[in-house]
Design a protein around this motif. Structure first.
Motif, mmCIF file in Angstrom:
data_model
loop_
_atom_site.group_PDB
_atom_site.id
_atom_site.type_symbol
_atom_site.label_atom_id
_atom_site.label_comp_id
_atom_site.label_asym_id
_atom_site.label_seq_id
_atom_site.Cartn_x
_atom_site.Cartn_y
_atom_site.Cartn_z
ATOM 1 N N GLU A 10 3.305 -35.891 16.707
ATOM 2 C CA GLU A 10 3.319 -36.777 18.046
ATOM 3 C C GLU A 10 3.258 -38.268 18.159
ATOM 4 O O GLU A 10 3.839 -39.056 18.708
ATOM 5 C CB GLU A 10 2.105 -36.075 18.994
ATOM 6 N N GLN A 11 2.623 -38.750 16.918
ATOM 7 C CA GLN A 11 2.258 -40.004 16.706
ATOM 8 C C GLN A 11 3.601 -40.839 16.222
ATOM 9 O O GLN A 11 3.847 -41.737 16.621
ATOM 10 C CB GLN A 11 1.132 -40.427 15.699
ATOM 11 N N SER A 12 4.366 -39.745 15.396
ATOM 12 C CA SER A 12 5.591 -40.207 14.953
ATOM 13 C C SER A 12 6.450 -40.585 16.057
ATOM 14 O O SER A 12 7.093 -41.664 16.046
ATOM 15 C CB SER A 12 6.003 -39.391 13.994
ATOM 16 N N VAL A 13 6.505 -39.708 16.893
ATOM 17 C CA VAL A 13 7.463 -39.793 18.133
ATOM 18 C C VAL A 13 7.136 -41.087 18.899
ATOM 19 O O VAL A 13 7.929 -41.906 19.361
ATOM 20 C CB VAL A 13 7.364 -38.588 18.797
ATOM 21 N N ALA A 14 5.847 -41.352 18.940
ATOM 22 C CA ALA A 14 5.393 -42.380 19.911
ATOM 23 C C ALA A 14 5.511 -43.629 19.042
ATOM 24 O O ALA A 14 5.902 -44.793 19.756
ATOM 25 C CB ALA A 14 3.876 -42.323 19.863
ATOM 26 N N ILE A 15 5.585 -43.757 17.602
ATOM 27 C CA ILE A 15 5.740 -45.011 16.950
ATOM 28 C C ILE A 15 7.521 -45.452 17.119
ATOM 29 O O ILE A 15 7.928 -46.395 17.452
ATOM 30 C CB ILE A 15 5.486 -44.939 15.593
ATOM 31 N N MET A 16 8.241 -43.962 17.302
ATOM 32 C CA MET A 16 9.673 -44.565 17.445
ATOM 33 C C MET A 16 9.850 -45.116 19.136
ATOM 34 O O MET A 16 10.760 -45.672 19.138
ATOM 35 C CB MET A 16 10.305 -43.341 17.009
ATOM 36 N N ASP A 17 9.117 -44.300 19.898
ATOM 37 C CA ASP A 17 9.316 -44.749 21.256
ATOM 38 C C ASP A 17 9.032 -46.254 21.576
ATOM 39 O O ASP A 17 9.853 -46.818 22.069
ATOM 40 C CB ASP A 17 8.222 -44.100 22.250
ATOM 41 N N LEU A 18 7.996 -46.467 20.864
ATOM 42 C CA LEU A 18 7.631 -48.126 20.698
ATOM 43 C C LEU A 18 8.530 -49.062 20.420
ATOM 44 O O LEU A 18 9.125 -49.962 20.839
ATOM 45 C CB LEU A 18 6.269 -48.516 20.136
ATOM 46 N N ILE A 19 9.277 -48.513 18.894
ATOM 47 C CA ILE A 19 10.403 -49.271 18.474
ATOM 48 C C ILE A 19 11.477 -49.265 19.566
ATOM 49 O O ILE A 19 12.256 -50.459 19.705
ATOM 50 C CB ILE A 19 10.934 -48.791 17.184
ATOM 51 N N GLU A 20 11.997 -48.307 20.121
ATOM 52 C CA GLU A 20 13.063 -48.279 20.939
ATOM 53 C C GLU A 20 12.770 -48.981 22.142
ATOM 54 O O GLU A 20 13.517 -49.610 22.469
ATOM 55 C CB GLU A 20 13.341 -46.697 21.538
ATOM 56 N N GLU A 21 11.598 -49.001 22.735
ATOM 57 C CA GLU A 21 11.145 -49.877 23.862
ATOM 58 C C GLU A 21 11.177 -51.231 23.727
ATOM 59 O O GLU A 21 11.513 -51.936 24.521
ATOM 60 C CB GLU A 21 9.915 -49.338 24.666
ATOM 61 N N LYS A 22 10.656 -51.608 22.572
ATOM 62 C CA LYS A 22 10.471 -53.037 22.182
ATOM 63 C C LYS A 22 11.480 -53.432 21.015
ATOM 64 O O LYS A 22 11.291 -54.397 20.164
ATOM 65 C CB LYS A 22 9.173 -53.262 21.505
#
Length: 557
Positions: free
Chosen positions: A403-415
């Motif tokens: 879940e944290q891995s997905v969140a890190i990638m979500d952040l990179i994609e969003e920013k």
């Protein structure tokens, strides 16, 4: 594309117990590298569709997706990799040619690659040396191309250098310290060659590299995993080398945290940048090295004791990192509402962080979906900066939960504009400016805002971003980043780093033909071409288990 909420619940101790018996049995085995079809040979939407329905269960589910068909490759990658049917990208052959020019020979054997082959630069400094951390992407590229000798030679030579006398002024470094770099000293009069190591005594700031030993262990596992040559990792010399490195980290002291206390300049960021304390890069590499060593140490003699120590440390380190270093929207809101001066075992604000110390930029930077590991956590201090290497290693090593891995990638994609921009990837975000820059960096003229380690963009990080993208099932993000790099790297002369908020300008003091910029690109492209190569470096998520119950000494009394 379906996304998983970035609100990651903090782990309980029972949830992060490690199945040590499985990890020890899961020793590196040779996997036959068979060339897979590139992602573009299938529809990119296939993997996206697969990703949207998987349960974020780590790298295994990615390999089972339609984008990872069975098949074989018989030709080396240096013939040119490609994403689709349009033939090899012209940059690949140029990159291989440049990489081979950087190879260093010792007594007619390849032993590594120098940091940069920049003939236009008047000052050589130490860019003509073989750096341990710099060689890792070069080593992975050579392994993927079935050129294993240079990697084995490097591992053996640095292993032997570990036993060199390590003195800084009149102080002797620990026996387990690994060199930051080495060079070949050639005496033409005597016709001799000698390896000369630098353990930090010649470095700017005189700081020993904490990360060198960790990278050495990680690379040893990658070599063993690829070749199946367990004779190297199981040799007495390699076993001793690992134990000496780990002994520096696992020795008892005054620490109240399982993380490693470090000084500034002890890692890739080798200048004063305010990372002293418990920097995420070191903690993530430490975690990964512990897991790699756990798979390679022989469970007999001294190795048995170290395996037990590693298990205990991993248990505590995993809990600490996943709970106290993790930041998402929900946790940021919690910290914002923290009470201070709590004195009890039930304290919520365990590090006594003052909410007013949260920088204003974090509130705008943090999306509702997404998260990352903080740059540093210590008493009364949280470094809210985002650091690329630590977060990518957290994904690859499975320090981050799925879940944290997905969140890190979500952040990179969003920013994306902030963290990737026009050249991947920001080493950290945001840059230190004005008074903060003067105080934290000591007015470092090389680390001015959005330059070098202070928010500069480093092409070498492309391979780690790609590894993280593949492991989390987002190859389209890696493809986009690689194509950005391809549009600039060759015509700019393979710079060490780029400057500016978007990474638009070649770094003001960047060396050209920087070897790890070249190797990082090659590894990224080869991983995307054949995602099974990620297994050399990736660690699987650990299954939770109940703590081992032991009888006390008084049981039979």
């Amino acid at each position: 594309m379906k996304r998983v909420s970035s609100h990651v619940s903090l782990a309980s101790e029972a949830e992060i117990n490690l199945d040590l018996s499985r990890l020890i049995i899961d020793r590196p085995q040779r996997f036959t590298l068979e060339r897979k079809r590139s992602f573009d040979e299938q529809s990119w939407s296939e993997l996206s569709h697969s990703h949207s329905h998987r349960n974020n269960d780590g790298f295994d589910s990615v390999l089972q997706s339609p984008a990872f068909p069975s098949g074989g490759f018989d030709s080396p990658f240096s013939t040119g990799t490609h994403f689709g049917g349009g033939g090899p990208h012209p940059l690949v052959n140029e990159a291989w040619e440049a990489l081979r020019k950087s190879v260093v020979y010792f007594r007619e054997q390849p032993v590594g690659t120098i940091a940069a082959v920049d003939h236009a630069s008047e000052e050589v400094l130490n860019y003509d040396q073989v750096f341990v951390r710099d060689f890792v992407p070069s080593a992975l590229a050579f392994l993927m191309n079935n050129e294993t000798d240079i990697v084995k030679n490097f591992l053996l030579k640095t292993l032997h250098l570990q036993s060199s006398e390590k003195m800084v002024d009149r102080f002797k470094l620990g026996a387990g310290a690994m060199p930051a770099s080495f060079k070949v000293d050639r005496n033409k009069n005597r016709n001799t060659e000698t390896l000369v190591a630098d353990f930090g005594e010649s470095a700017i700031g005189r700081v020993a590299p904490v990360d060198s030993g960790f990278w050495w262990i990680i690379l040893l596992r990658a070599y063993t995993k690829y070749t199946g040559d367990v004779s190297l990792s199981e040799s007495p010399d390699c076993q001793k080398c690992m134990r000496l490195i780990l002994n520096l980290c696992l020795s008892e002291g005054f620490d109240t945290f399982p993380t490693l206390l470090c000084t500034d300049g002890c890692s890739m960021i080798d200048r004063r940048m305010g990372i002293y304390g418990y920097p995420i890069e070191i903690q993530a590499l430490f975690y990964m090295a512990l897991r790699c060593a756990l798979q390679m140490l022989k469970p007999e003699g001294e190795g048995k004791d170290f395996i037990e120590k590693i298990g205990q440390r991993l248990h505590a380190l995993t809990y600490h990192m996943r709970n106290y270093f993790w930041l998402d929207f929900h946790q940021l809101n919690n910290i914002y509402r923290y009470k201070t001066e709590e004195y009890s075992h039930t304290a919520v604000n365990k590090f006594n962080v003052i909410p007013d110390s949260i920088p204003d930029w974090v509130f705008d930077f943090m999306p509702c979906r997404g998260g990352y590991f903080l740059g540093n956590v210590s008493p009364a201090m949280m470094d809210f900066r985002w650091f690329a290497l630590g977060n990518c290693i957290a994904i690859v090593s499975s320090l981050a939960t799925p879940e944290q891995s997905v969140a890190i990638m979500d952040l990179i994609e969003e920013k994306w504009d902030e963290l990737v921009g026009e050249m991947p990837l920001k080493i950290c975000y945001p840059a230190l400016e004005n008074h903060e820059w003067r105080i934290i960096t000591g007015c470092d003229p090389k680390n001015t805002r959005w330059s070098y380690h202070n928010g500069g963009s480093w092409p070498v990080l492309l391979w780690l971003l790609t590894a993280a993208c593949i492991k989390t099932g987002r190859p389209q993000m890696a493809k986009r980043a690689i194509e950005l790099a391809e549009s600039r790297l060759l015509k700019d002369g393979w710079p060490e780093y780029y400057d500016g908020k978007l990474g638009r300008f070649v770094g003001k003091q960047a060396r050209k033909f920087q070897t790890w910029s070249i190797a990082g690109y090659l590894v990224a492209r080869m991983m995307l071409e054949d995602p099974s190569t990620l297994m050399m470096i990736s660690m699987e998520e650990d299954r939770p288990m109940k703590p081992t119950m032991r009888r006390s000494a008084s049981w039979n009394a």
